[in-house]
Enzyme design. Structure first.
Site, PDB file in Angstrom:
ATOM      1  N   TRP A 101      16.280  23.916   2.821  1.00  0.00           N
ATOM      2  CA  TRP A 101      15.917  23.645   4.590  1.00  0.00           C
ATOM      3  C   TRP A 101      17.356  23.796   5.115  1.00  0.00           C
ATOM      4  O   TRP A 101      17.043  24.919   5.909  1.00  0.00           O
ATOM      5  CB  TRP A 101      14.472  23.279   4.519  1.00  0.00           C
ATOM      6  N   ASP A 168      15.639  19.164  12.472  1.00  0.00           N
ATOM      7  CA  ASP A 168      13.841  20.117  12.018  1.00  0.00           C
ATOM      8  C   ASP A 168      13.047  18.861  11.488  1.00  0.00           C
ATOM      9  O   ASP A 168      13.427  18.904  10.317  1.00  0.00           O
ATOM     10  CB  ASP A 168      14.763  21.060  10.975  1.00  0.00           C
ATOM     11  N   LYS A 192       2.517  19.783   7.932  1.00  0.00           N
ATOM     12  CA  LYS A 192       2.855  19.140   7.414  1.00  0.00           C
ATOM     13  C   LYS A 192       1.984  17.990   7.503  1.00  0.00           C
ATOM     14  O   LYS A 192       0.981  17.222   6.975  1.00  0.00           O
ATOM     15  CB  LYS A 192       4.224  19.300   6.929  1.00  0.00           C
TER      16      LYS A 192
HETATM   17  C1  LIG Z   1       7.453  23.474   5.198  1.00  0.00           C
HETATM   18  C2  LIG Z   1       9.505  23.673   5.228  1.00  0.00           C
HETATM   19  C3  LIG Z   1      10.540  24.754   6.863  1.00  0.00           C
HETATM   20  C4  LIG Z   1       8.888  25.544   6.633  1.00  0.00           C
HETATM   21  O1  LIG Z   1       8.439  25.964   7.633  1.00  0.00           O
HETATM   22  P1  LIG Z   1       7.897  27.196   8.045  1.00  0.00           P
HETATM   23  O2  LIG Z   1       6.604  26.766   8.728  1.00  0.00           O
HETATM   24  O3  LIG Z   1       7.494  27.928   6.505  1.00  0.00           O
HETATM   25  O4  LIG Z   1       8.755  28.608   7.974  1.00  0.00           O
HETATM   26  C5  LIG Z   1      10.954  24.036   7.085  1.00  0.00           C
HETATM   27  N1  LIG Z   1      11.512  22.621   6.971  1.00  0.00           N
HETATM   28  C6  LIG Z   1      11.398  22.035   6.354  1.00  0.00           C
HETATM   29  C7  LIG Z   1      12.055  20.393   6.614  1.00  0.00           C
HETATM   30  C8  LIG Z   1       9.784  21.825   5.713  1.00  0.00           C
HETATM   31  O5  LIG Z   1       9.310  21.793   5.104  1.00  0.00           O
END
Ligand SMILES: *Cc1c(COP(=O)(O)O)cnc(C)c1O
Length: 356
Positions: A101, A168, A192
Site C-alpha cells: 500500500w 493511511d 475494514k
Molecule cells: C485496503 C487498504 C487500502 C485500499 O483501500 P481501497 O479502499 O480498496 O482503495 C489502502 N491502504 C491500506 C492500508 C489498506 O489496508
C-alpha cells in the site's frame, strides 16, 4: 448462524449494524421509503451525514482545525489526491515504504512532485517497521501506513517529525487509542474498521489546504468538499449510513479505548498460540506485530492445505494469507468477537495434537 469471519476487507460488521441496516433497506425511519430511495439532500439523509461526521470527530477527538469528509474512490484515490492537493511540482514529500500500500501511494505521489523514500523494510519482505530514518525539514509532509494489512506490521509509536504527518489508516483506524491530532491528514477506506465498502473517510486540517499552485480538478480538490459539507455530488448514501451505524456501535462499546483493550486481548491470545504451538510461526518482528492482521506460517508448508480444510469445518473463514506472504492471515478488526479467536486457537491446538 454466522461464521467466524477473519476476512481482510471487506470484513466482519457488528450484528446490530446489519440488523438495523436491513430494516432501513425496507423502510428508513418510518419514511415509507428505503434508505436507497431517499434524496441525499433531504433532512433524513442530512442527519445521517451530520451524525457520521460528528462521530468521527468525537471518537478521534479531533481538534477544530480538522474537517471530516466522506469521499468516493477508496483509499486508492487518496494515494493521488493527497499529493495533488499538498505537493508542489518542485516540492518533495517523504514516504516510509512498509509494503504494497505504501508503494502504491509512492507511485502516485511521483506524478506530482519529488518523493524521498525516507525508510523501507523492502529488503526483508516488509517484516518490520523501519525505525531509523531522516526526514528533511524541507519535506512537504511525511506519509506513513499505520498498519500494513498484507504483512501484519503496525506502527506502535508514531514518528516524531517536524513536518505535517499524513496517515493511511485504512486497516487500523479507531482500533486503538492514538493522538490523532499529531496528523495533518488521515484517510481510511472504511471497509475494514468503520463500515462497508464504497466510501473513504478523510480527516484533514484546513490549514494545510490551498497552498499548491497547480490547478486541481473540482472533484479532487478537498476544499470543494469542505465547502459543500461532503456533498459536492451524490454521496454513497448507503455506505455512509452503514459507517454511521458502525461508529454508533463503536461509541456504545466505549470508543477507541475499549476497542484497544479488546483488540489487544484478541491479538495476545492468537500470538501466544502461534508462539507456543510447534506447528506455527509468526512472520514479522515481534515488536512490530499488528493487532489487526495476524500473519503466520507453518514449519511444514505441506500441512497448510490440510489445516485450511480443517478450519473450514469449524466455520472459520478468511484466514488464507495474501499471495505475497503465503501462509495464513487472521484479521481481527473491531467487530470480530473474542470468541472467534478462541475458536481459531482451539482449532490450532487440536490440529497440532492430531499431528503430534
Ligand atoms: C485496503 C487498504 C487500502 C485500499 O483501500 P481501497 O479502499 O480498496 O482503495 C489502502 N491502504 C491500506 C492500508 C489498506 O489496508
Amino acid at each position: 448462524m454466522k461464521v467466524h469471519n477473519f476476512n481482510a476487507g471487506p470484513s466482519v460488521l457488528p450484528n446490530e449494524v446489519l440488523y438495523k441496516a436491513s430494516k432501513a433497506l425496507i423502510d428508513f425511519e418510518g419514511s415509507g421509503m428505503s434508505i436507497l430511495e431517499i434524496g441525499h439532500r433531504t433532512p433524513l439523509f442530512q442527519a445521517v451525514m451530520d451524525e457520521a461526521r460528528n462521530l468521527v470527530r468525537e471518537l478521534m477527538q479531533l481538534e477544530d482545525d480538522f474537517e471530516v469528509l466522506y469521499l468516493h474512490g477508496g483509499a486508492t484515490q487518496q494515494f493521488l489526491q493527497v499529493p495533488m492537493n499538498l505537493l508542489e511540482n518542485d516540492g518533495t514529500a517523504s514516504y516510509i515504504d512498509t509494503g504494497v500500500w505504501s508503494n502504491k501511494a509512492i507511485k502516485e505521489a511521483k506524478q506530482f512532485g519529488f518523493v524521498d523514500v525516507a525508510g523501507s523494510s523492502k529488503e526483508s519482505n516488509y517484516n518490520y517497521i523501519p525505525k531509523q530514518f531522516n526526514v528533511s525539514p524541507k519535506s512537504t509532509y511525511l506519509h506513513i501506513t499505520t498498519n500494513n494489512t498484507i504483512y501484519g506490521t503496525q506502527w506502535q509509536q508514531l514518528p516524531e517529525v517536524d513536518v505535517p504527518l499524513v496517515g493511511d489508516m485504512s486497516s487500523d483506524i479507531l482500533s486503538r487509542q492514538m493522538d490523532f491530532n499529531k496528523f495533518s491528514l488521515i484517510y481510511a477506506g472504511v471497509q475494514k474498521n468503520m463500515g462497508a465498502a464504497g466510501v473513504t473517510m478523510v480527516a484533514v486540517r484546513k490549514s494545510i489546504l490551498g497552498k499548491v499552485t497547480r490547478k486541481i480538478p473540482t472533484i479532487l480538490d478537498y476544499r470543494n468538499h469542505v465547502e459543500n459539507g461532503s456533498m459536492l455530488n451524490t454521496p454513497p448514501v448507503f455506505s455512509i449510513y452503514i459507517s454511521m451505524l458502525t461508529l454508533r456501535w463503536l461509541r456504545d462499546q466505549g470508543g477507541a479505548a475499549a476497542m484497544e483493550k479488546l483488540n489487544e486481548k484478541k491479538a495476545a491470545l492468537l500470538y501466544d498460540e502461534i508462539d507456543q504451538n510447534p506447528l506455527f510461526r509468526g512472520t514479522v518482528a515481534k515488536e512490530d506485530r499488528s493487532r489487526m492482521n495476524v500473519c503466520f506460517i507453518m514449519d511444514k508448508p505441506e500441512l497448510e492445505d490440510e489445516f485450511l480444510k480443517f478450519t473450514k469445518k469449524e466455520d472459520i473463514v478468511g484466514i488464507k494469507g495474501h499471495r505475497s506472504v503465503g501462509g495464513f492471515r487472521a484479521s481481527l478488526y473491531n467487530a470480530l468477537p473474542y470468541e472467534s479467536v478462541e475458536v481459531l486457537v482451539e482449532a490450532m491446538k487440536y490440529f497440532s495434537l492430531k499431528k503430534a
